[in-house]
Design an enzyme around this catalytic site. Structure first.
Site, short mmCIF file in Angstrom:
data_model
loop_
_atom_site.label_atom_id
_atom_site.label_comp_id
_atom_site.label_asym_id
_atom_site.label_seq_id
_atom_site.Cartn_x
_atom_site.Cartn_y
_atom_site.Cartn_z
N ASP A 86 19.97 39.16 51.25
CA ASP A 86 20.99 38.80 51.15
C ASP A 86 21.33 36.97 52.36
OD1 ASP A 86 21.69 41.28 51.32
OD2 ASP A 86 21.20 41.43 53.37
N ASP A 129 13.65 36.47 50.64
CA ASP A 129 14.68 37.03 51.11
C ASP A 129 15.38 37.59 50.45
OD1 ASP A 129 16.16 37.79 53.75
OD2 ASP A 129 17.64 35.92 53.44
#
Length: 189
Positions: A10, A8
């Protein structure tokens, strides 16, 4: 077949500061670059898997997002690492605008982005991992057949706190940050 650690963005690699429309807003989480380099040195492919509902909600255009993602990749290269492909979902089924308001299988917890990356890089999903700071990251990894690591960075503390016992039992490891997660992945190898 290759092994991967799907990442991922953020709250995993960079601090989660909300929807990033300006590339100057990126602040890498300490230790993330070194962790990525350790995983790469061990032979893992590192695809980036990211929901970008800011596009769907009309907060930025897809063209702006692509510029931001290009700048993010340049920042990583400047810091001495890289991702192997960027896979993003611009949709938002509830708050989306126009064509972007739709349910899809590319938005995590859907696993279409992981599957697409697996096809592009000949990745063996059973030998791979998904790392992120949301339960939706873990769920996408589980649906794709990966082992999953949930982080205490970004939204992780809140996400971990609200896990049910059944969800917690499906998470393979809860890590302090990407560095801790990389150490755990390498111990499993």
């Amino acid at each position: 077949m290759n092994r991967a650690v799907f990442l991922d963005r953020d709250g995993t690699i960079n601090e989660d500061v909300g929807y990033i429309a300006d590339p100057r807003c990126f602040e890498l989480i300490p230790g993330a670059v070194a962790a990525m380099n350790r995983l790469r040195a061990a032979g893992f492919c590192l695809p980036l898997i990211t929901n970008q509902a800011g596009v769907g909600r009309g907060l930025m255009t897809e063209e702006q997002l692509i510029r931001v993602l290009d700048a993010f990749q340049e920042l990583l290269r400047h810091e001495g690492t890289a991702v192997d492909g960027v896979y993003y979902c611009p949709h938002d089924p509830e708050q989306g605008v126009g064509a972007y308001q739709r349910a899809c299988d590319c938005r995590k917890p859907g696993h279409a982005l992981l599957t697409r990356a697996a096809q592009d890089f000949a990745i063996d999903l059973d030998r791979s991992y998904m790392i992120g700071d949301h339960w939706s990251d873990a769920e996408a990894g589980l649906r794709a057949g990966c082992r999953v690591v949930l982080l205490r960075t970004g939204h992780g503390p809140h996400e971990i706190e609200k896990l049910t016992a059944a969800q917690r039992s499906q998470v393979n490891y809860i890590a302090d940050d990407l560095s801790d997660a990389a150490n755990w992945v390498l111990e499993q190898d």
